[in-house]
Design an enzyme around this catalytic site. Structure first.
Site, PDB file in Angstrom:
ATOM      1  N   GLY A  62       2.990  -3.307  -4.366  1.00  0.00           N
ATOM      2  CA  GLY A  62       2.524  -3.573  -5.724  1.00  0.00           C
ATOM      3  C   GLY A  62       2.721  -2.311  -6.539  1.00  0.00           C
ATOM      4  N   ARG A  63       1.849  -1.353  -6.301  1.00  0.00           N
ATOM      5  CA  ARG A  63       1.895  -0.073  -7.015  1.00  0.00           C
ATOM      6  C   ARG A  63       3.284   0.554  -7.000  1.00  0.00           C
ATOM      7  NH1 ARG A  63      -2.458   3.170  -7.548  1.00  0.00           N
ATOM      8  NH2 ARG A  63      -3.485   2.074  -5.850  1.00  0.00           N
ATOM      9  N   TYR A  88      -1.615  -1.044 -12.229  1.00  0.00           N
ATOM     10  CA  TYR A  88      -3.083  -1.016 -12.333  1.00  0.00           C
ATOM     11  C   TYR A  88      -3.576  -0.329 -13.604  1.00  0.00           C
ATOM     12  CZ  TYR A  88      -2.524  -2.403  -7.461  1.00  0.00           C
ATOM     13  OH  TYR A  88      -2.137  -3.052  -6.316  1.00  0.00           O
ATOM     14  N   ARG A 125      -8.331   3.921 -14.409  1.00  0.00           N
ATOM     15  CA  ARG A 125      -8.259   4.588 -13.106  1.00  0.00           C
ATOM     16  C   ARG A 125      -8.904   5.983 -13.066  1.00  0.00           C
ATOM     17  NH1 ARG A 125      -4.029   5.783 -10.892  1.00  0.00           N
ATOM     18  NH2 ARG A 125      -4.651   5.335  -8.756  1.00  0.00           N
ATOM     19  N   GLY A 177       0.780  -1.233   0.000  1.00  0.00           N
ATOM     20  CA  GLY A 177       0.000   0.000   0.000  1.00  0.00           C
ATOM     21  C   GLY A 177       0.813   1.286   0.000  1.00  0.00           C
ATOM     22  N   CYS A 216     -16.319   5.174 -26.036  1.00  0.00           N
ATOM     23  CA  CYS A 216     -17.645   5.767 -26.049  1.00  0.00           C
ATOM     24  C   CYS A 216     -18.250   5.866 -24.654  1.00  0.00           C
ATOM     25  CB  CYS A 216     -18.529   4.989 -27.008  1.00  0.00           C
ATOM     26  SG  CYS A 216     -17.945   5.222 -28.686  1.00  0.00           S
ATOM     27  N   TYR A 244     -11.861   5.812 -10.513  1.00  0.00           N
ATOM     28  CA  TYR A 244     -11.586   6.409  -9.201  1.00  0.00           C
ATOM     29  C   TYR A 244     -11.364   7.904  -9.250  1.00  0.00           C
ATOM     30  CZ  TYR A 244      -9.403   1.676  -8.933  1.00  0.00           C
ATOM     31  OH  TYR A 244      -9.099   0.364  -9.040  1.00  0.00           O
TER      32      TYR A 244
HETATM   33  C1  LIG Z   1      -3.104  -5.325  -3.527  1.00  0.00           C
HETATM   34  C2  LIG Z   1      -2.339  -5.913  -2.409  1.00  0.00           C
HETATM   35  C3  LIG Z   1      -1.059  -5.437  -2.125  1.00  0.00           C
HETATM   36  C4  LIG Z   1      -0.403  -4.317  -2.899  1.00  0.00           C
HETATM   37  O1  LIG Z   1      -0.995  -3.086  -2.707  1.00  0.00           O
HETATM   38  P1  LIG Z   1      -0.321  -1.791  -3.381  1.00  0.00           P
HETATM   39  O2  LIG Z   1      -1.178  -0.674  -2.953  1.00  0.00           O
HETATM   40  O3  LIG Z   1      -0.343  -2.008  -4.845  1.00  0.00           O
HETATM   41  O4  LIG Z   1       1.070  -1.704  -2.850  1.00  0.00           O
HETATM   42  C5  LIG Z   1      -0.370  -6.040  -1.099  1.00  0.00           C
HETATM   43  N1  LIG Z   1      -0.911  -7.060  -0.385  1.00  0.00           N
HETATM   44  C6  LIG Z   1      -2.138  -7.542  -0.635  1.00  0.00           C
HETATM   45  C7  LIG Z   1      -2.666  -8.668   0.168  1.00  0.00           C
HETATM   46  C8  LIG Z   1      -2.896  -6.984  -1.656  1.00  0.00           C
HETATM   47  O5  LIG Z   1      -4.116  -7.467  -1.904  1.00  0.00           O
END
Ligand SMILES: *Cc1c(COP(=O)(O)O)cnc(C)c1O
Length: 448
Positions: free
Chosen positions: A302-303, A400, A340, A257, A371, A344
């Site tokens: 992730g991000r 994403y 996105r 996150g 469209c 969002y």
């Molecule tokens: C989506 C997710 C992440 C990664 O979140 P980011 O905001 O992309 O860093 C990490 N752990 C779990 C369990 C997730 O579902």
């Protein structure tokens, strides 16, 4: 919004530079890439990805004296080439579906470093996870405990599991703790007693090896306070489980996150710094709660691992001035490759890839070609007035986008190239019309 600062590893990839007004990444001129591969095109900077992986690993290792691992949450963007790259860097892999596990297995990602998440893993998915002998299965709920135990017994294996708990921390309100998000589909609540019940259920299954606890409190988090609150609750829970049920804590994960910058309006917090701080917070909490044998820590960016390692490149097809309204610059992509902004209201920056240094700017909207009225990539941005045929580069395009891309309007999903040291490598070809119809079949009518 002003022209974004083109600074290494900030909004743009690390190797970004401007050469006679042209945007250059990984030693490759965006104009050359667009001419060679067409648009929309996603351009990933290999050096930036390696720098993130190493930077996060080092930040965690420096701040946390116990064993630690950085797992890439591959739902941000999964493809064979990037998983291979990360496997070689000693990074682990988070998967949330059999499909994501399949990609990992395809490139022979070391199975002991694969963590399988998800709030509703199907029986087929858990069977695949056991067959592949993934390193951890992060169990979400009581139904999964029973299902996984049965499948493990059938197969004669004893998978290592973490229990996903919900610590009731509001990640989006600065340092604000609430019980409100006890109401979540993910994990078992600590506060409600559900998590303790989950531990009890796992301990009753000799086929499951409970190693510790996992939580993930949200995404695009720019402050340390929610992590502090989360880690405190995880350790308080671990202590309770140790005292009441004799569970040794061998592993703990505060999830991912970590926030990134999309525009200059986002805080200039570096994910590596945040990860270092989280490592220190975990070390301090372990000490405070009397866990002298430090558990292994896994974090799951992730991000932040990929977002600002890539650029989305579009070509302008029309420039429409609305009297009394905005100027709409329409590009050849949009919500099909980047949902996105539409989903969002996500904000982005952009530059004209062939006139980055042109300072005579005006306020425009960057419109997608699909469209939907809502298909606007950027509502307001200061750019030199684009001309038809010019290239728009949207940074922070690595996470994403492609993993959420669709064939809406029968759009062909874009090609992907990786750049490094002045060379480009096509790692995904643009889809073809035949690709669109590949799964369609005539079918034969059968009874019921
Ligand atoms: C989506 C997710 C992440 C990664 O979140 P980011 O905001 O992309 O860093 C990490 N752990 C779990 C369990 C997730 O579902």
């Amino acid at each position: 919004m002003s022209i974004p600062v083109i600074a290494a590893g900030d909004i743009f990839p690390d190797t970004t530079r401007i050469d006679r007004g042209h945007l250059v990444v990984g030693g490759c001129d965006m104009a050359d890439l667009a001419a060679r591969y067409g648009t929309p095109l996603y351009v990933f900077d290999e050096a930036s990805i390696l720098a993130r992986a190493r930077g996060y690993r080092d930040a965690l290792a420096r701040s946390y004296p116990g064993a630690s691992i950085v797992c890439y949450a591959s739902k941000a963007y999964s493809a064979p080439w990037i998983l291979s790259l990360l496997a070689d860097e000693g990074v682990g892999l988070d998967v949330v579906s059999a499909g994501e596990l399949f990609v990992g297995a395809k490139v022979d990602f070391p199975r002991e470093r694969i963590y399988f998440h998800g709030n509703n893993k199907g029986e087929d998915e858990l069977r695949l996870a056991l067959a592949e002998r993934v390193g951890r299965i992060v169990v979400d709920n009581l139904d999964e405990v029973r299902l996984l135990a049965r499948l493990a017994v059938e197969r004669g294996v004893r998978p290592a599991v973490l229990l996903r708990v919900s610590p009731s921390v509001d990640a989006h309100t600065h340092a604000h703790l609430t019980t409100g998000n006890l109401d979540t589909k993910f994990g078992l609540g600590i506060e409600s007693g559900a998590a303790a019940e989950g531990v009890g259920a796992i301990l009753q299954e000799p086929a499951l090896d409970l190693r510790g606890y996992h939580a993930h409190i949200g995404s695009q988090i720019h402050e340390i306070e929610p992590y502090e609150a989360e880690v405190e609750r995880l350790f308080a829970f671990a202590k309770e489980m140790r005292e009441e049920r004799g569970v040794a804590l061998r592993e703990i994960s505060p999830g991912g996150g970590f926030g990134v910058r999309y525009t200059t309006e986002d805080p200039a917090v570096k994910a590596a710094d945040m990860i270092g701080r989280v490592g220190a917070v975990v070390a301090a909490a372990a000490k405070k709660f009397g866990f002298d044998r430090l558990p292994e820590v896994s974090i799951e960016p992730g991000r932040s691992m990929v977002a600002n390692t890539a650029i989305a490149l579009y070509r302008v097809g029309s420039v429409k001035r609305i009297p009394g309204g905005r100027t709409y610059v329409a590009v050849d992509g949009g919500m099909a490759d980047n949902i996105r902004p539409t989903a969002y209201g996500a904000k982005y920056s952009a530059v004209l890839a062939g006139r980055v240094d042109d300072t005579r700017t005006t306020d425009v909207a960057i419109a997608g070609k699909y469209c939907e009225t809502g298909d606007i990539l950027i509502q307001h941005i200061e750019l030199p007035l684009p001309r038809v045929g010019e290239l728009i580069a949207v940074p922070t395009a690595g996470a994403y986008h492609l993993s959420m891309a669709s064939n809406y309007n029968m759009a062909l999903r874009p090609a992907v190239v990786v750049v490094a040291n002045g060379r480009s490598r096509l790692v995904r070809r643009r889809e073809t019309f035949e690709d669109l119809l590949a799964p369609e079949i005539a079918g034969e009518a059968v009874k019921a």
